[in-house]
Scaffold this active site. Structure first.
Site, PDB file in Angstrom:
ATOM      1  CG  ASN A  10      -1.858   1.097   1.319  1.00  0.00           C
ATOM      2  OD1 ASN A  10      -1.794   2.029   0.519  1.00  0.00           O
ATOM      3  ND2 ASN A  10      -2.765   1.030   2.273  1.00  0.00           N
ATOM      4  NE  ARG A  92      -6.177   1.499  -0.235  1.00  0.00           N
ATOM      5  CZ  ARG A  92      -6.211   2.665   0.405  1.00  0.00           C
ATOM      6  NH1 ARG A  92      -5.121   3.133   0.951  1.00  0.00           N
ATOM      7  NH2 ARG A  92      -7.322   3.333   0.489  1.00  0.00           N
ATOM      8  CG  HIS A 181     -13.169   3.338   2.850  1.00  0.00           C
ATOM      9  ND1 HIS A 181     -13.949   4.271   3.499  1.00  0.00           N
ATOM     10  CD2 HIS A 181     -11.897   3.621   3.159  1.00  0.00           C
ATOM     11  CE1 HIS A 181     -13.171   5.095   4.172  1.00  0.00           C
ATOM     12  NE2 HIS A 181     -11.917   4.729   3.973  1.00  0.00           N
ATOM     13  CG  HIS A 209     -14.573   1.611   6.343  1.00  0.00           C
ATOM     14  ND1 HIS A 209     -13.739   0.538   6.095  1.00  0.00           N
ATOM     15  CD2 HIS A 209     -13.744   2.633   6.671  1.00  0.00           C
ATOM     16  CE1 HIS A 209     -12.482   0.899   6.259  1.00  0.00           C
ATOM     17  NE2 HIS A 209     -12.452   2.169   6.613  1.00  0.00           N
ATOM     18  N   GLY A 211     -13.643   4.778  10.125  1.00  0.00           N
ATOM     19  CA  GLY A 211     -12.255   4.945  10.581  1.00  0.00           C
ATOM     20  C   GLY A 211     -12.006   6.431  10.690  1.00  0.00           C
ATOM     21  NE  ARG A 242     -10.724  12.560   3.848  1.00  0.00           N
ATOM     22  CZ  ARG A 242     -10.632  11.247   3.677  1.00  0.00           C
ATOM     23  NH1 ARG A 242     -11.688  10.526   3.355  1.00  0.00           N
ATOM     24  NH2 ARG A 242      -9.470  10.640   3.820  1.00  0.00           N
ATOM     25  CG  MET A 284     -15.407   7.847  18.691  1.00  0.00           C
ATOM     26  SD  MET A 284     -16.400   9.371  18.585  1.00  0.00           S
ATOM     27  CE  MET A 284     -16.792   9.459  16.849  1.00  0.00           C
ATOM     28  CD  GLU A 334     -12.418  -3.265  13.070  1.00  0.00           C
ATOM     29  OE1 GLU A 334     -11.434  -3.543  13.780  1.00  0.00           O
ATOM     30  OE2 GLU A 334     -12.352  -3.166  11.831  1.00  0.00           O
ATOM     31  CG  ASN A 335     -11.683  -0.473  18.551  1.00  0.00           C
ATOM     32  OD1 ASN A 335     -11.455  -1.534  19.112  1.00  0.00           O
ATOM     33  ND2 ASN A 335     -11.049  -0.088  17.469  1.00  0.00           N
ATOM     34  CD  GLU A 385      -9.129  -1.216   3.921  1.00  0.00           C
ATOM     35  OE1 GLU A 385      -8.831  -0.808   5.055  1.00  0.00           O
ATOM     36  OE2 GLU A 385      -9.322  -0.460   2.968  1.00  0.00           O
TER      37      GLU A 385
HETATM   38  P1  ADP Z   1      -7.855   4.949   9.026  1.00  0.00           P
HETATM   39  O1  ADP Z   1      -7.481   3.591   8.466  1.00  0.00           O
HETATM   40  O2  ADP Z   1      -8.973   5.627   8.288  1.00  0.00           O
HETATM   41  O3  ADP Z   1      -6.702   5.849   9.306  1.00  0.00           O
HETATM   42  P2  ADP Z   1      -8.758   3.450  11.362  1.00  0.00           P
HETATM   43  O4  ADP Z   1      -9.774   2.537  10.767  1.00  0.00           O
HETATM   44  O5  ADP Z   1      -7.499   2.863  11.857  1.00  0.00           O
HETATM   45  O6  ADP Z   1      -8.480   4.700  10.438  1.00  0.00           O
HETATM   46  O7  ADP Z   1      -9.475   4.234  12.577  1.00  0.00           O
HETATM   47  C1  ADP Z   1      -8.788   5.182  13.322  1.00  0.00           C
HETATM   48  C2  ADP Z   1      -9.750   5.836  14.280  1.00  0.00           C
HETATM   49  O8  ADP Z   1     -10.400   4.850  15.075  1.00  0.00           O
HETATM   50  C3  ADP Z   1      -9.091   6.748  15.296  1.00  0.00           C
HETATM   51  O9  ADP Z   1      -8.949   8.050  14.781  1.00  0.00           O
HETATM   52  C4  ADP Z   1     -10.074   6.729  16.457  1.00  0.00           C
HETATM   53  O10 ADP Z   1     -11.034   7.753  16.276  1.00  0.00           O
HETATM   54  C5  ADP Z   1     -10.787   5.403  16.307  1.00  0.00           C
HETATM   55  N1  ADP Z   1     -10.484   4.433  17.376  1.00  0.00           N
HETATM   56  C6  ADP Z   1      -9.440   3.593  17.468  1.00  0.00           C
HETATM   57  N2  ADP Z   1      -9.507   2.874  18.595  1.00  0.00           N
HETATM   58  C7  ADP Z   1     -10.613   3.273  19.251  1.00  0.00           C
HETATM   59  C8  ADP Z   1     -11.239   2.916  20.485  1.00  0.00           C
HETATM   60  N3  ADP Z   1     -10.722   1.980  21.292  1.00  0.00           N
HETATM   61  N4  ADP Z   1     -12.383   3.549  20.819  1.00  0.00           N
HETATM   62  C9  ADP Z   1     -12.906   4.488  20.017  1.00  0.00           C
HETATM   63  N5  ADP Z   1     -12.377   4.878  18.855  1.00  0.00           N
HETATM   64  C10 ADP Z   1     -11.246   4.282  18.467  1.00  0.00           C
END
Ligand code: ADP
Length: 405
Positions: A10, A92, A181, A209, A211, A242, A284, A334-335, A385
């Site tokens: 990537n 990618r 994505h 999705h 992130g 964004r 977050m 996921e979190n 991915e």
């Molecule tokens: P990208 O690939 O778009 O850079 P990710 O999918 O890795 O992003 O997501 C990153 C974001 O996930 C972080 O900016 C944060 O907001 C959120 N994140 C990561 N871990 C946690 C958690 N334990 N609780 C809440 N939000 C989380």
């Protein structure tokens, strides 16, 4: 013995992320990241299977030097790029336009077409191309496969893919909704079907999705019918930095009244908006911590984020007509249990609810978080991915081998 390993690359403008996978069991043999290529303080972090990361800091002038450094690290683990067990390199590629609907073995014509798409992906496609050219120079004999972020969305009907602007102007500049994505939406929608014990063709799924970048998609029977990102990854949900959806006239206003330049507005909407623009934080975890302490600004940012998310759930519910599952994925999805809870709160009449105890469980596995009797399944499905890119690249290479024989 047949070759079963795939190296996934990537390539960004100043970074390369990589993973080496063995497709016999989808195991990760090594992974790593080269950062700050061509800048002060370049570094490589390499993690072999089983852990024990190695970090290397020193000048890495360009992508060629980066990839050679990666190859050297892999060799130390007996996984060199010259190994006969390497079946393919999967790249990618962010923008495949309307042309690339599937993973594609790279040749000169494919490179030329990716290059032709640079005007619609000025930040990403040049870096992806550099990565591909460098890898081809290192192993010219090896099949290299491009897996496009946009490919999964090429099944969108024209009614979803077109903006309601003058058709001639749109076509002259290739303006349409491409979506991004896609590799994640493809992987997660299929994994959700599997979690429900069904074939992808049998289920309709809304994938969220979430992130730092965030996008939603409506997937009917395994095919994408709508997605929230458009010509660029700026459209749709509220993201880390964004804005997502907004009246396009805001831009004219900022130009005419705010006297801002095109580049300033581009930076404002892509880098200084979304959660960071609303409250100064884009993580977050930090936003939730502030909300719990009674911070009003963080609460407003959270509420705007959730409001937009809910609008898309409702919109894609209507687009699909019947929804079997909603799947949350990526860092936030996921979190952040609180985001998942808030996104479906009040949607019981649509058959949507989360079970608090299930929602609170932390796990790396795909799982259901809706009550047992729910009409619509709500799921958390970690995205992967790299595995999806490797799977697609390997399948294509195996298919080509079979047709040659
Ligand atoms: P990208 O690939 O778009 O850079 P990710 O999918 O890795 O992003 O997501 C990153 C974001 O996930 C972080 O900016 C944060 O907001 C959120 N994140 C990561 N871990 C946690 C958690 N334990 N609780 C809440 N939000 C989380």
């Amino acid at each position: 013995m047949s070759a079963t390993r795939v190296l996934v690359l990537n390539s960004g403008s100043s970074s390369v992320k990589y993973q080496l996978l063995d497709m016999r069991d989808s195991s990760r043999l090594a992974m790593g990241l080269v950062e700050r290529i061509g800048e002060e303080g370049s570094r490589l972090r390499h993690t072999p299977q089983g852990g024990g990361s190695r970090e290397w800091t020193g000048p890495i002038a360009d992508h060629d030097a980066a990839l050679k450094a990666v190859a050297e690290e892999l060799s130390k683990d007996g996984l060199g790029l010259d190994s006969p067990e390497l079946a393919a390199i999967g790249h990618r590629v962010v923008h495949g336009g309307k042309t690339f609907t599937e993973p594609t073995v790279i040749d000169e014509a494919v490179l030329a077409e990716i290059e032709r798409l640079i005007p619609v992906a000025p930040l990403h496609n040049p870096a992806n191309l550099t990565g591909i050219r460098t890898a081809r120079a290192l192993r010219p004999d090896l099949p290299q496969v491009a897996v496009f972020d946009t490919a999964f969305h090429t099944t969108m009907p024209e009614s979803a893919a077109r903006y309601a602007i003058d058709v001639e102007t749109a076509d002259a500049h290739r303006i349409r909704r491409y979506g991004f994505h896609g590799t994640s939406h493809a992987y997660v929608s299929r994994a959700t079907a599997k979690l429900l014990g069904k074939a992808p063709e049998e289920v309709n799924v809304i994938v969220l999705h979430l992130g730092n970048g965030a996008s939603a998609s409506a997937v009917r029977g395994g095919r994408c019918v709508d997605t929230s990102m458009g010509l660029t990854p700026l459209e749709g949900l509220v993201m880390g930095t964004r804005s997502g959806d907004m009246d396009p006239a805001v831009i004219f206003h900022l130009m005419r009244v705010g006297k801002m330049s095109t580049d300033e507005i581009d930076t404002l909407l892509n880098k200084k908006s979304g959660l960071i623009g609303l409250c100064g934080d884009n993580d977050m975890r930090e936003i939730r911590r502030r909300v719990d302490e009674g911070d009003e600004q963080a609460k407003l940012a959270f509420d705007i984020y959730i409001h937009r998310l809910k609008k898309y759930i409702g919109a894609y519910y209507a687009v699909l007509g019947r929804v079997d599952a909603i799947a949350f994925t990526a860092g936030v999805g996921e979190n952040a249990a609180r985001v998942r809870e808030a996104a479906v709160a009040g949607l019981e009449s649509l058959g949507l609810a989360v079970d608090d105890a299930l929602n609170a469980v932390r796990s790396d596995e795909p799982r259901l978080i809706s009550p047992a009797d729910a009409r619509v399944a709500v799921a958390v499905v970690p995205t992967d991915e790299e595995l999806e890119i490797a799977t697609q690249a390997y399948a294509l290479v195996e298919e080509e081998k079979a047709t040659e024989q």
